[in-house]
Enzyme design. Structure first.
Site, short mmCIF file in Angstrom:
data_model
loop_
_atom_site.label_atom_id
_atom_site.label_comp_id
_atom_site.label_asym_id
_atom_site.label_seq_id
_atom_site.Cartn_x
_atom_site.Cartn_y
_atom_site.Cartn_z
CG LEU A 8 43.16 -27.45 49.27
CD1 LEU A 8 43.45 -28.67 48.70
CD2 LEU A 8 42.49 -27.65 50.60
N GLY A 11 50.55 -25.47 51.86
CA GLY A 11 51.61 -25.83 51.26
C GLY A 11 52.99 -25.14 51.61
NE ARG A 15 56.33 -29.67 44.66
CZ ARG A 15 54.94 -30.43 44.56
NH1 ARG A 15 54.95 -31.07 43.43
NH2 ARG A 15 53.93 -30.01 45.11
C1 UD1 Z 1 47.54 -31.37 42.79
C2 UD1 Z 1 46.58 -32.59 42.66
C3 UD1 Z 1 46.87 -32.80 41.08
C4 UD1 Z 1 46.68 -31.76 40.28
C5 UD1 Z 1 47.51 -30.35 40.77
C6 UD1 Z 1 47.20 -29.18 39.97
C7 UD1 Z 1 46.51 -33.87 44.78
C8 UD1 Z 1 46.89 -35.12 45.19
N1 UD1 Z 1 47.10 -33.64 43.44
O1 UD1 Z 1 48.96 -31.88 42.75
O2 UD1 Z 1 46.09 -33.86 40.69
O3 UD1 Z 1 46.79 -32.12 38.89
O4 UD1 Z 1 47.36 -30.35 42.01
O5 UD1 Z 1 47.89 -28.06 40.20
O6 UD1 Z 1 45.78 -33.28 45.11
N2 UD1 Z 1 48.23 -28.31 50.28
C9 UD1 Z 1 47.92 -28.28 51.60
N3 UD1 Z 1 48.13 -29.26 52.54
C10 UD1 Z 1 48.88 -30.21 52.02
C11 UD1 Z 1 49.10 -30.48 50.72
C12 UD1 Z 1 48.96 -29.44 50.04
O7 UD1 Z 1 47.21 -27.19 51.98
O8 UD1 Z 1 48.96 -31.11 53.03
C13 UD1 Z 1 47.91 -27.43 49.31
C14 UD1 Z 1 49.18 -26.68 48.68
O9 UD1 Z 1 49.52 -25.59 49.38
C15 UD1 Z 1 48.67 -26.19 47.33
C16 UD1 Z 1 47.60 -27.30 46.92
O10 UD1 Z 1 47.11 -27.74 48.25
O11 UD1 Z 1 48.15 -24.78 47.37
C17 UD1 Z 1 47.91 -28.44 46.12
O12 UD1 Z 1 49.14 -29.15 46.76
P1 UD1 Z 1 50.48 -29.67 45.82
O13 UD1 Z 1 51.35 -30.31 46.81
O14 UD1 Z 1 50.74 -28.65 45.17
O15 UD1 Z 1 49.70 -30.70 44.91
P2 UD1 Z 1 50.21 -31.04 43.43
O16 UD1 Z 1 51.52 -31.94 43.62
O17 UD1 Z 1 50.68 -29.67 42.53
CA CA Z 2 50.48 -27.74 43.07
#
Ligand code: UD1
Ligand code: CA
Length: 459
Positions: A8, A11, A15
């Site tokens: 994934l 993002g 932040r």
């Molecule tokens: C996420 C987890 C959380 C975990 C944490 C660990 C979820 C809902 N939560 O939270 O349980 O403890 O990671 O670091 O999954 N991304 C996308 N598309 C999106 C949203 C996110 O590609 O629509 C990617 C981001 O680039 C990132 C990753 O997914 O690399 C995680 O997303 P992020 O928003 O950072 O999740 P956290 O709030 O950190």
């Molecule tokens: Ca994260």
């Protein structure tokens, strides 16, 4: 086994308060996404799909086409992100899929493999990689039943005070049975505090469907650190540097001070080499044994031999031979091959050049697009004039030639073997071997010129 991975990386790093793709931010000089893909490969999974957003081209320029890409143009959460890879997942039906977050770079291939083994042994539809940490704030919490069975993952914002006290957190790395994941994805809703489709909800969905779910607790909690903020990125960097330093110290590298030191995870350093403060050793750099590096040197994607000194200097994408001395304040730009026992002194810049054994370029000199032989002396202030405003040309200086101070070598031009070039010359045509070239106006002394001028002046 038909294993695959989804990473994934869509993002926007809101932040981080910085423009551009968050997963390209570096940890020890290496973009986070490279760390994650490295872990995927180390775990033995070679079919990988990256979920990327509007920064697709930026990410692709870095990562290349060894992976495939799925677009997530609207950022609607981690569950929505994985859905963008449905076609990729369908092609791996019957297998297992590793899901990783692009902003958690420290996960190791070993941890992924151990979790994968547990995943298969327990016959799980999903196995979450978790960790027990002292400061769980901001992470999803692992909720277990009284007998320790995994129940669900609750995000910080949705957790009640009791759940917030849980110190076992979700790493955002999972093994899924591909078909189970494909069934669960459309079931994920966005009825939570953030209004996002959470991949974490897949755990509860699969359990409700009567499937098995487990959590593998990583032995080293540092591996799960994520980087949502600049502070977390800095913490991650410090943790990563600690691990890298341990490895080099065990191998007999001496570190006089860790102040300002950055060493990339792929850098190799031979035993007996001393690193002084403020060095940045990056990329695929390899440094031999018995070298002295620093203070304040930058070496990137370069190969440094044994017994080399690089003092307060910078070396990029080049090779430096054994026992060569570089610096202080030298700049070796990309595509140089510097031989053994060479001296590159202060305020010398090299670019796209080869320098032979035992050659001395000691002060204030620019060598660009040149082939300098061995045993050559370039005096103070020699300049290869390699650019006419339109194109670049090469300069050749053959073995044992002696080029005096303040000489311009206007390329294309060649100085023959053993030839001498007088100081202050501007050389525009070839100098034969063993010849002396003088290319400057002959000195003329006007006797008593000063007195005569004074005599002409009015009293
Ligand atoms: C996420 C987890 C959380 C975990 C944490 C660990 C979820 C809902 N939560 O939270 O349980 O403890 O990671 O670091 O999954 N991304 C996308 N598309 C999106 C949203 C996110 O590609 O629509 C990617 C981001 O680039 C990132 C990753 O997914 O690399 C995680 O997303 P992020 O928003 O950072 O999740 P956290 O709030 O950190
Ligand atoms: Ca994260």
């Amino acid at each position: 086994m038909n294993h695959c991975a989804v990473v994934l990386a869509a993002g926007e790093g809101t932040r981080m308060q910085m423009p551009g793709a968050k997963v390209l931010l570096p940890v020890l000089g290496k973009p986070m996404i490279d760390w994650v893909i490295g872990a995927v490969l180390e775990a033995g999974v070679d079919d990988c799909c990256l979920i990327v957003g509007k920064d697709l081209e930026q990410v692709r320029a870095r990562v290349g086409d060894g992976v495939c890409y799925a677009l997530q143009l609207e950022r609607k959460g981690t569950g929505h992100a994985v859905r963008q890879a449905e076609d990729f997942l369908r092609a791996h039906s019957g297998g297992h899929c590793l899901v990783l977050a692009g902003d958690s770079p420290l996960i190791s291939g070993g941890t992924i493999r151990r979790a994968g083994r547990m995943h298969l042994e327990e016959g799980n539809a999903v196995t979450v990689i978790s960790a027990v940490v002292g400061e769980p704030f901001g992470y999803g919490r692992i909720v277990r039943d009284v007998s320790g069975g995994l129940l669900r993952i609750v995000e910080e914002k949705d957790a009640d005070p009791n759940q917030r006290r849980i110190c076992e957190i979700n790493s955002s790395a999972y093994w899924f049975e591909v078909d189970a994941l494909l069934e669960a994805l459309p079931e994920i809703g966005a009825g939570n505090e953030k209004g996002e489709y959470y991949l974490t909800d897949a755990v509860e969905i699969l359990l409700r469907a009567g499937r098995r779910a487990g959590a593998y607790v990583a032995q080293d909690a540092d591996e799960i650190l994520g980087a949502n903020t600049q502070r977390q990125l800095l913490t991650l960097q410090q943790v990563a540097l600690g691990k890298v330093l341990d490895r080099h110290l065990e191998n007999g590298v001496m570190i006089s001070s860790v102040d300002g030191l950055t060493i990339g995870p792929d850098v190799v350093i031979g035993p007996g080499t001393v690193l002084h403060q403020g060095c940045r050793l990056l990329g695929s750099t390899r440094i031999g044994a018995g070298c002295v590096i620093g203070p304040g040197s930058v070496i990137e994607d370069s190969e440094i031999g044994d017994g080399v000194t690089v003092n307060a200097s910078q070396v990029y994408r080049s090779r430096v031979g054994d026992k060569t001395r570089v610096g202080p304040f030298a700049h070796i730009r990309p595509d140089c091959v510097v031989g053994e026992e060479v001296k590159i002194g202060n305020f010398v810049e090299l670019k796209n050049s080869t320098i032979g054994k035992k050659t001395s370029i000691a002060h204030l000199t620019y060598v660009g697009d040149a082939d300098i032989g061995s045993g050559v002396n370039l005096g103070c202030g020699v300049v290869t004039v390699n650019y006419d405003g339109r194109a670049k040309y090469r300069t050749t200086v053959r073995d044992r030639a002696f080029v005096g101070c303040n000489v311009n070598l206007v390329a294309p031009v060649e100085v023959g073997e053993g030839a001498y070039v007088a100081a202050g010359s501007t050389i525009t045509s070839p100098v034969p071997a063993d010849a002396l070239a003088i290319a400057r106006a002959r000195q003329e002394n006007k006797e008593d010129w000063v007195k005569k001028r004074e005599g002409q002046q009015k009293p």
